[in-house]
Design a protein around this motif. Structure first.
Motif, PDB file in Angstrom:
ATOM      1  N   ASN A 143     -20.899 119.327 -21.399  1.00  0.00           N
ATOM      2  CA  ASN A 143     -20.898 118.708 -22.732  1.00  0.00           C
ATOM      3  C   ASN A 143     -19.489 118.504 -23.284  1.00  0.00           C
ATOM      4  OD1 ASN A 143     -23.713 118.658 -22.797  1.00  0.00           O
ATOM      5  ND2 ASN A 143     -23.822 120.727 -23.650  1.00  0.00           N
ATOM      6  N   HIS A 144     -18.505 119.055 -22.595  1.00  0.00           N
ATOM      7  CA  HIS A 144     -17.119 118.917 -23.045  1.00  0.00           C
ATOM      8  C   HIS A 144     -16.296 118.002 -22.139  1.00  0.00           C
ATOM      9  CE1 HIS A 144     -16.733 121.519 -26.544  1.00  0.00           C
ATOM     10  NE2 HIS A 144     -17.538 122.391 -25.952  1.00  0.00           N
ATOM     11  N   VAL A 145     -16.957 117.256 -21.269  1.00  0.00           N
ATOM     12  CA  VAL A 145     -16.238 116.303 -20.426  1.00  0.00           C
ATOM     13  C   VAL A 145     -15.926 115.048 -21.246  1.00  0.00           C
ATOM     14  CG1 VAL A 145     -16.339 114.821 -18.382  1.00  0.00           C
ATOM     15  CG2 VAL A 145     -17.278 117.141 -18.302  1.00  0.00           C
ATOM     16  N   LYS A 146     -14.660 114.667 -21.276  1.00  0.00           N
ATOM     17  CA  LYS A 146     -14.231 113.511 -22.063  1.00  0.00           C
ATOM     18  C   LYS A 146     -14.013 112.276 -21.187  1.00  0.00           C
ATOM     19  CE  LYS A 146     -10.689 112.238 -25.488  1.00  0.00           C
ATOM     20  NZ  LYS A 146      -9.456 112.715 -26.171  1.00  0.00           N
ATOM     21  N   GLU A 147     -13.350 112.463 -20.037  1.00  0.00           N
ATOM     22  CA  GLU A 147     -13.058 111.337 -19.154  1.00  0.00           C
ATOM     23  C   GLU A 147     -13.141 111.782 -17.696  1.00  0.00           C
ATOM     24  OE1 GLU A 147      -9.249 109.618 -19.963  1.00  0.00           O
ATOM     25  OE2 GLU A 147      -9.487 109.761 -22.132  1.00  0.00           O
ATOM     26  N   TYR A 148     -13.366 110.782 -16.827  1.00  0.00           N
ATOM     27  CA  TYR A 148     -13.304 111.033 -15.384  1.00  0.00           C
ATOM     28  C   TYR A 148     -12.202 110.158 -14.806  1.00  0.00           C
ATOM     29  CZ  TYR A 148     -14.305 110.258 -10.455  1.00  0.00           C
ATOM     30  OH  TYR A 148     -14.184 110.112  -9.107  1.00  0.00           O
ATOM     31  N   LEU A 149     -11.270 110.773 -14.087  1.00  0.00           N
ATOM     32  CA  LEU A 149     -10.181 110.041 -13.456  1.00  0.00           C
ATOM     33  C   LEU A 149     -10.475 109.904 -11.969  1.00  0.00           C
ATOM     34  CD1 LEU A 149      -7.064 111.756 -15.111  1.00  0.00           C
ATOM     35  CD2 LEU A 149      -8.266 109.682 -15.842  1.00  0.00           C
ATOM     36  N   LYS A 150     -10.517 108.676 -11.486  1.00  0.00           N
ATOM     37  CA  LYS A 150     -10.826 108.432 -10.084  1.00  0.00           C
ATOM     38  C   LYS A 150      -9.672 108.882  -9.202  1.00  0.00           C
ATOM     39  CE  LYS A 150     -13.893 104.501 -10.968  1.00  0.00           C
ATOM     40  NZ  LYS A 150     -14.155 103.063 -10.713  1.00  0.00           N
ATOM     41  N   GLY A 151      -9.991 109.262  -7.987  1.00  0.00           N
ATOM     42  CA  GLY A 151      -8.975 109.692  -7.026  1.00  0.00           C
ATOM     43  C   GLY A 151      -9.668 110.218  -5.801  1.00  0.00           C
ATOM     44  N   LEU A 152      -8.941 110.950  -4.954  1.00  0.00           N
ATOM     45  CA  LEU A 152      -9.525 111.483  -3.733  1.00  0.00           C
ATOM     46  C   LEU A 152     -10.729 112.357  -4.040  1.00  0.00           C
ATOM     47  CD1 LEU A 152      -9.283 111.733  -0.661  1.00  0.00           C
ATOM     48  CD2 LEU A 152      -7.817 113.728  -1.006  1.00  0.00           C
ATOM     49  N   GLY A 153     -10.534 113.293  -4.909  1.00  0.00           N
ATOM     50  CA  GLY A 153     -11.651 114.109  -5.367  1.00  0.00           C
ATOM     51  C   GLY A 153     -12.001 113.735  -6.793  1.00  0.00           C
ATOM     52  N   GLY A 154     -10.946 113.400  -7.524  1.00  0.00           N
ATOM     53  CA  GLY A 154     -11.127 113.047  -8.924  1.00  0.00           C
ATOM     54  C   GLY A 154     -10.805 114.211  -9.833  1.00  0.00           C
ATOM     55  N   GLU A 155     -10.588 113.894 -11.094  1.00  0.00           N
ATOM     56  CA  GLU A 155     -10.320 114.923 -12.092  1.00  0.00           C
ATOM     57  C   GLU A 155     -11.104 114.631 -13.352  1.00  0.00           C
ATOM     58  OE1 GLU A 155      -5.882 116.775 -11.502  1.00  0.00           O
ATOM     59  OE2 GLU A 155      -6.059 114.916 -12.643  1.00  0.00           O
ATOM     60  N   LEU A 156     -11.405 115.680 -14.077  1.00  0.00           N
ATOM     61  CA  LEU A 156     -12.077 115.547 -15.361  1.00  0.00           C
ATOM     62  C   LEU A 156     -11.100 115.897 -16.472  1.00  0.00           C
ATOM     63  CD1 LEU A 156     -15.460 117.325 -14.539  1.00  0.00           C
ATOM     64  CD2 LEU A 156     -15.073 114.856 -14.711  1.00  0.00           C
ATOM     65  N   ILE A 157     -11.113 115.088 -17.518  1.00  0.00           N
ATOM     66  CA  ILE A 157     -10.352 115.416 -18.731  1.00  0.00           C
ATOM     67  C   ILE A 157     -11.340 116.023 -19.706  1.00  0.00           C
ATOM     68  CG2 ILE A 157      -8.869 114.562 -20.569  1.00  0.00           C
ATOM     69  CD1 ILE A 157      -7.669 114.194 -17.826  1.00  0.00           C
ATOM     70  N   MET A 158     -11.042 117.231 -20.146  1.00  0.00           N
ATOM     71  CA  MET A 158     -11.950 117.928 -21.051  1.00  0.00           C
ATOM     72  C   MET A 158     -11.575 117.634 -22.507  1.00  0.00           C
ATOM     73  SD  MET A 158     -13.695 119.189 -18.631  1.00  0.00           S
ATOM     74  CE  MET A 158     -14.866 120.199 -19.554  1.00  0.00           C
ATOM     75  N   THR A 159     -12.421 118.016 -23.426  1.00  0.00           N
ATOM     76  CA  THR A 159     -12.205 117.708 -24.841  1.00  0.00           C
ATOM     77  C   THR A 159     -10.983 118.408 -25.424  1.00  0.00           C
ATOM     78  OG1 THR A 159     -13.802 119.449 -25.408  1.00  0.00           O
ATOM     79  CG2 THR A 159     -14.625 117.183 -25.344  1.00  0.00           C
ATOM     80  N   ASN A 160     -10.483 119.441 -24.741  1.00  0.00           N
ATOM     81  CA  ASN A 160      -9.267 120.112 -25.212  1.00  0.00           C
ATOM     82  C   ASN A 160      -8.013 119.528 -24.555  1.00  0.00           C
ATOM     83  OD1 ASN A 160      -9.638 121.078 -22.633  1.00  0.00           O
ATOM     84  ND2 ASN A 160      -9.391 123.248 -23.170  1.00  0.00           N
ATOM     85  N   GLY A 161      -8.191 118.464 -23.749  1.00  0.00           N
ATOM     86  CA  GLY A 161      -7.061 117.796 -23.121  1.00  0.00           C
ATOM     87  C   GLY A 161      -6.683 118.339 -21.758  1.00  0.00           C
TER      88      GLY A 161
END
Length: 245
Positions: A207-225
């Motif tokens: 519920n705190h996932v803000k963005e998904y960054l594409k890549g080899l595995g990828g990264e998640l940007i959370m609501t706290n940055g």
């Protein structure tokens, strides 16, 4: 002769309780330890009959110390100035406790009870009951750290990050709680649908996932940055949970 171990990071409290035991109780051999980390090894090796254990200690709180033990066949008495909630949970679990500063008459009564009984081989069950009582409200997650028991709301937890034998819990309030346990151990407290292990080093609140960054595995940007890495083998399941294409 009863072998007694006192565990408390406060030197004055240790000395006071040691003096009372030696002067008011017969046939006891008292050992003291001011480090909970050293106490774990000491208890496992020396196998005392009785352990007086403080709850609020900086390296590791009393609950975490008990969970780390291999040997648990002893009588346990908490010595604490802890909050009313934890004391109620301890009492309901049938584990003895003494409030600090320890009263002479209460100490005598506790030791009289111990001398009348055999070593408590049901301590394991009592400890599990204690942990259940601490987490009696399913909307709360109890975390032992910093000599305290934190009662966390699920929605306040953004993510957990592993750092070898430690785990950091990041909260909405920007507070960080450092737990002296591995993420694998702490994860057991977060068995709720909104929490998902996206990586060996990260457990997130979906519920705190803000963005998904594409890549080899990828990264998640959370609501706290902060960012959380995604393992390739967790990616498909994560996408299904977040309804991503």
């Amino acid at each position: 002769m009863l072998q007694i171990l006192l565990v408390d990071d406060e030197k004055d409290a240790l000395e006071a309780l040691e003096w009372k035991l030696n002067n008011y109780i017969e046939n006891v051999n008292v050992t003291t330890c001011n480090s909970p980390l050293k106490a774990v090894e000491l208890i496992n090796n020396t196998k005392p009959d009785v352990v007086f254990l403080d709850i609020q200690m900086p390296e590791m709180d009393g609950f975490s110390l008990i969970e780390a033990l291999e040997f648990r066949d002893f009588n346990l008495i908490f010595t604490t100035a802890h909050d009313e909630f934890a004391l109620k949970a301890i009492k309901v679990s049938a584990i003895d406790y003494l409030l600090k500063p320890v009263d002479k008459d209460e100490l005598l009564a506790a030791m009289k009870k111990i001398k009348k009984s055999e070593k408590n081989n049901l301590l394991e069950n009592k400890l599990q009951l204690l942990l259940n009582n601490l987490n009696d409200n399913n909307d709360k997650i109890n975390i032992s750290a910093d000599g305290k028991v934190y009662l966390l709301e699920k929605e306040d937890v953004i993510m957990l990050k592993s750092d070898k034998s430690y785990t950091t819990i990041f909260l909405k309030s920007e507070q960080q709680i450092v737990v002296s346990k591995t993420l694998k151990e702490v994860e057991k407290k977060f068995q709720f649908p909104e929490f998902f292990r996206v990586h060996n080093s990260y457990l997130i609140n979906l519920n705190h996932v803000k963005e998904y960054l594409k890549g080899l595995g990828g990264e998640l940007i959370m609501t706290n940055g902060l960012t959380a890495s995604i393992s390739r083998n967790r990616k498909t399941e994560l996408f299904n949970k977040l309804y991503l294409d």
